[in-house]
Design a protein around this motif. Structure first.
Motif: not given
Length: 182
Positions: A45-48, A83-96
């Protein structure tokens, strides 16, 4: 036959018939999975930091609207794990990420397509993210898995969020081009 032990030829043995039917269930389930289109997808879901599921966009939008960035990738399944690992890392850092309003992720369950949708307060905030170490590292690590890539951005008003995936994918198909525009 005495005592009701007589079995009518017109009435099949129900336990036997049921066991035969149950034996078909795994084969039918596999056949159904094979028939599923690769378009069967799941979404996060959309979040941020600038979005609330109850209140919608919680930041002031500039007069021209917020910047929506859409991506679509087609992946090589044999190289998908980095690729999936990289997406997980981006996901963890997006909010900042400065200027981020919100984001969503989507992927095909049985296919090789993935999508991202991110919303930014400005073009400059989007460009900062694209040039950030978080994003560059993810692109470097996951890039080998990417066979095709499309990008599209547009502006939208706060009341239009979250953008439905059907609209986002339609825009990518109609107007998306390779690479980032920033």
């Amino acid at each position: 036959m005495a005592g009701g032990a007589h079995r009518s030829a017109s009435r099949p043995d129900r336990p036997y018939a049921m066991s035969k039917l149950l034996a078909l269930v795994p084969a039918l389930a596999l056949a159904a999975l094979a028939l599923l289109p690769s378009g069967c997808a799941v979404s996060r879901p959309f979040r941020g930091p600038g979005y609330s599921s109850r209140d919608g966009v919680t930041v002031d939008a500039p007069p021209g609207g917020l910047v929506v960035a859409l991506t679509e990738g087609v992946l090589d399944r044999s190289r998908r794990r980095p690729f999936d690992r990289a997406i997980r890392d981006v996901d963890r850092g997006m909010a900042s990420q400065p200027g981020l309003v919100g984001y969503a992720l989507r992927k095909e369950l049985f296919g090789s397509r993935v999508w991202t949708m991110s919303v930014w307060e400005s073009e400059e905030a989007l460009r900062r993210f694209v040039r950030s170490g978080l994003h560059r590292d993810a692109m470097q690590r996951g890039g080998e898995a990417t066979l095709e890539f499309r990008y599209h951005s547009f502006r939208a008003q706060p009341g239009e969020f979250p953008v439905p995936w059907e609209r986002a994918i339609g825009l990518l198909e109609a107007e998306g081009g390779p690479g980032y525009g920033g």
